[in-house]
Every structure is written in structure tokens, then in C-alpha cells.
Design a protein around this motif. Structure first.
Motif, PDB file in Angstrom:
ATOM      1  N   GLN A   1      14.970  21.057   0.860  1.00  0.00           N
ATOM      2  CA  GLN A   1      16.169  20.421   0.777  1.00  0.00           C
ATOM      3  C   GLN A   1      16.060  18.810   1.685  1.00  0.00           C
ATOM      4  O   GLN A   1      16.814  17.911   1.089  1.00  0.00           O
ATOM      5  CB  GLN A   1      17.235  21.246   1.706  1.00  0.00           C
ATOM      6  N   TRP A   2      15.339  18.998   2.624  1.00  0.00           N
ATOM      7  CA  TRP A   2      15.170  17.543   3.204  1.00  0.00           C
ATOM      8  C   TRP A   2      14.555  16.545   2.487  1.00  0.00           C
ATOM      9  O   TRP A   2      15.141  15.274   2.350  1.00  0.00           O
ATOM     10  CB  TRP A   2      14.140  17.794   4.592  1.00  0.00           C
ATOM     11  N   VAL A   3      13.606  16.996   1.702  1.00  0.00           N
ATOM     12  CA  VAL A   3      12.747  15.863   0.838  1.00  0.00           C
ATOM     13  C   VAL A   3      13.969  15.649  -0.411  1.00  0.00           C
ATOM     14  O   VAL A   3      14.007  14.295  -0.483  1.00  0.00           O
ATOM     15  CB  VAL A   3      11.506  16.570   0.232  1.00  0.00           C
ATOM     16  N   THR A   4      14.404  16.624  -0.781  1.00  0.00           N
ATOM     17  CA  THR A   4      15.752  16.290  -1.700  1.00  0.00           C
ATOM     18  C   THR A   4      16.642  15.118  -1.312  1.00  0.00           C
ATOM     19  O   THR A   4      17.040  14.407  -2.031  1.00  0.00           O
ATOM     20  CB  THR A   4      16.292  17.352  -2.354  1.00  0.00           C
ATOM     21  N   ASP A   5      17.198  15.335  -0.127  1.00  0.00           N
ATOM     22  CA  ASP A   5      18.188  14.640   0.327  1.00  0.00           C
ATOM     23  C   ASP A   5      17.508  13.304   0.751  1.00  0.00           C
ATOM     24  O   ASP A   5      18.273  12.366   0.718  1.00  0.00           O
ATOM     25  CB  ASP A   5      18.559  15.213   1.797  1.00  0.00           C
ATOM     26  N   ASN A   6      16.369  13.200   0.893  1.00  0.00           N
ATOM     27  CA  ASN A   6      15.655  11.780   0.981  1.00  0.00           C
ATOM     28  C   ASN A   6      15.012  11.356  -0.103  1.00  0.00           C
ATOM     29  O   ASN A   6      13.898  10.537  -0.017  1.00  0.00           O
ATOM     30  CB  ASN A   6      14.673  11.863   2.167  1.00  0.00           C
ATOM     31  N   ASN A   7      15.447  11.678  -1.230  1.00  0.00           N
ATOM     32  CA  ASN A   7      14.677  11.487  -2.595  1.00  0.00           C
ATOM     33  C   ASN A   7      14.031   9.780  -2.594  1.00  0.00           C
ATOM     34  O   ASN A   7      13.063   9.941  -3.014  1.00  0.00           O
ATOM     35  CB  ASN A   7      15.256  11.899  -3.777  1.00  0.00           C
TER      36      ASN A   7
ATOM     37  N   ALA B   1       0.683  -1.219   0.091  1.00  0.00           N
ATOM     38  CA  ALA B   1       0.089   0.097   0.052  1.00  0.00           C
ATOM     39  C   ALA B   1       1.070   1.258   0.051  1.00  0.00           C
ATOM     40  O   ALA B   1       1.626   1.308   0.722  1.00  0.00           O
ATOM     41  CB  ALA B   1      -1.057  -0.045   1.206  1.00  0.00           C
ATOM     42  N   VAL B   2       0.659   2.338  -0.824  1.00  0.00           N
ATOM     43  CA  VAL B   2       1.584   3.198  -0.872  1.00  0.00           C
ATOM     44  C   VAL B   2       0.978   4.265  -0.131  1.00  0.00           C
ATOM     45  O   VAL B   2      -0.287   4.638  -0.002  1.00  0.00           O
ATOM     46  CB  VAL B   2       1.343   3.688  -2.546  1.00  0.00           C
ATOM     47  N   LYS B   3       1.940   4.691   0.767  1.00  0.00           N
ATOM     48  CA  LYS B   3       1.536   5.783   1.633  1.00  0.00           C
ATOM     49  C   LYS B   3       1.594   7.208   1.267  1.00  0.00           C
ATOM     50  O   LYS B   3       2.190   7.564   0.270  1.00  0.00           O
ATOM     51  CB  LYS B   3       2.806   6.022   3.023  1.00  0.00           C
ATOM     52  N   SER B   4       0.271   7.960   1.613  1.00  0.00           N
ATOM     53  CA  SER B   4       0.418   9.522   1.263  1.00  0.00           C
ATOM     54  C   SER B   4       0.559  10.078   2.125  1.00  0.00           C
ATOM     55  O   SER B   4       0.489  10.130   3.368  1.00  0.00           O
ATOM     56  CB  SER B   4      -1.179   9.594   1.165  1.00  0.00           C
ATOM     57  N   VAL B   5       1.513  11.151   2.068  1.00  0.00           N
ATOM     58  CA  VAL B   5       2.385  12.005   2.583  1.00  0.00           C
ATOM     59  C   VAL B   5       1.898  13.459   2.162  1.00  0.00           C
ATOM     60  O   VAL B   5       2.048  14.125   1.100  1.00  0.00           O
ATOM     61  CB  VAL B   5       3.885  11.916   2.596  1.00  0.00           C
ATOM     62  N   ALA B   6       1.427  14.318   3.209  1.00  0.00           N
ATOM     63  CA  ALA B   6       1.278  15.732   2.944  1.00  0.00           C
ATOM     64  C   ALA B   6       2.287  16.582   3.391  1.00  0.00           C
ATOM     65  O   ALA B   6       2.876  16.468   4.409  1.00  0.00           O
ATOM     66  CB  ALA B   6      -0.111  16.061   3.819  1.00  0.00           C
ATOM     67  N   LEU B   7       2.964  17.452   2.592  1.00  0.00           N
ATOM     68  CA  LEU B   7       3.980  18.469   2.926  1.00  0.00           C
ATOM     69  C   LEU B   7       3.757  19.732   2.786  1.00  0.00           C
ATOM     70  O   LEU B   7       3.047  20.207   1.867  1.00  0.00           O
ATOM     71  CB  LEU B   7       5.060  17.875   1.743  1.00  0.00           C
ATOM     72  N   VAL B   8       3.953  20.530   3.777  1.00  0.00           N
ATOM     73  CA  VAL B   8       3.611  21.775   3.942  1.00  0.00           C
ATOM     74  C   VAL B   8       4.746  22.552   4.834  1.00  0.00           C
ATOM     75  O   VAL B   8       5.373  22.204   6.026  1.00  0.00           O
ATOM     76  CB  VAL B   8       2.256  21.966   4.820  1.00  0.00           C
ATOM     77  N   ALA B   9       5.223  23.885   4.147  1.00  0.00           N
ATOM     78  CA  ALA B   9       6.033  24.700   5.181  1.00  0.00           C
ATOM     79  C   ALA B   9       5.623  26.060   4.841  1.00  0.00           C
ATOM     80  O   ALA B   9       5.200  26.555   3.819  1.00  0.00           O
ATOM     81  CB  ALA B   9       7.431  24.220   4.503  1.00  0.00           C
TER      82      ALA B   9
END
Ligand SMILES: O=C(CO)COP(=O)(O)O
Length: 145
Positions: free
Chosen positions: A20-26, A2-10
Motif C-alpha cells: 500500500q505504501w509503495v502504491t501510495d508513492n507510485n 543515476a537511477v537508484k536501486s531499491v530493495a523491497l522486502v516484507a
């Protein structure tokens, strides 16, 4: 799986840190289904070169509320919200509402990089058998009025 759904907000002063954090953990992010508020989503799409991010309205224009509604509907597994502790926001009631609804529906929330790292590297992220318990509010919905 099952693919997890992540909401990203800043918030604006935290956007570079989140992107940068998302890019580092691509590698960890690439199999995940991503949702983001308007400006955060646009920046993430540009940096990650992903055109499959579900970009909602900008936060102050209703994006926080859209994510809150998705959480209430059980469509979001994780909220990563780098909110700014140093600058007041014009849509503070929407921010409070989003954080409240995330707490209410028992979804994991990361408000800074340290917490986000713990969650992203958790074995639960890739464990199909685990999902946080969705609260039963029948005592409330069935209450006698
Ligand atoms: O304001 C926000 C969250 O409260 C974020 O919205 P944007 O990603 O559109 O800037």
C-alpha cells in the motif's frame, strides 16, 4: 541521472502495509529500479502493474541472502524491509544477516513506514552528487595474519 536501486522486502503480516505504501508513492517509485524477495515482489508487481520488478527468491528460500549479496556488491542504494516484530520467522539467521550486511555497507535501511517516508522524500534520493560513503575495509582485508 543515476537511477537508484531499491530493495523491497516484507514479512507476511507487513506485506499489505508495504504494498500500500509503495502504491501510495507510485510517482516517486516509478523511476526507481526495484528488487524484491519472491512473494513481496509478486504482490508489488500485481498491484503496481509493473513487470520490471526484479523478483528474487522468496525470503526463506534464499531471497534475503540474494539481496544481502547485492548490497555487498554495491548494487543496492536503499533497503526497505518491513520485518515483523511480533512473529518469529523460520529464517531468522538470514534476516539478521541481511540487516547486518546493510549496516556493514552503510546503506540506508527503513524497517517501518515512518522511516521509509523520511528516506523516500529526502533530497538525497534525487541528488546525483550524493551517495553514502562506501566503507573502506582495507584495514581488514590487508591485515597481517
Ligand atoms: O521472508 C522474507 C524476508 O525475510 C520475505 O520473503 P517473501 O517476500 O518471499 O515473502
Amino acid at each position: 541521472m543515476a537511477v537508484k536501486s531499491v530493495a523491497l522486502v516484507a514479512h507476511d503480516n507487513k506485506k499489505e502495509e508495504l504494498v500500500q505504501w509503495v502504491t501510495d508513492n507510485n510517482t516517486r517509485f516509478s523511476p526507481l529500479k526495484l528488487y524484491a524477495t519472491g512473494t513481496t515482489g509478486r504482490l508489488l508487481g500485481e498491484r503496481l502493474k509493473r513487470d520490471d520488478i526484479n523478483v528474487l527468491l522468496s525470503g526463506p528460500l534464499g531471497g534475503d541472502q540474494q539481496i544481502g549479496a547485492m548490497i555487498a556488491e554495491g548494487k543496492i542504494d536503499l533497503l526497505v524491509f518491513f520485518w515483523d516484530p511480533l512473529e518469529p520467522q523460520p529464517h531468522d539467521p538470514d534476516i539478521k544477516a541481511l540487516l547486518r550486511i546493510a549496516a556493514l555497507w552503510n546503506i540506508p535501511v527503513a524497517s517501518n513506514r515512518a522511516t521509509a517516508e523520511f528516506i523516500l522524500t529526502s533530497a538525497y534520493m534525487t541528488d546525483d552528487k550524493h551517495s553514502p560513503q562506501r566503507p573502506d575495509f582495507s584495514y581488514y582485508t590487508q591485515r597481517k595474519i
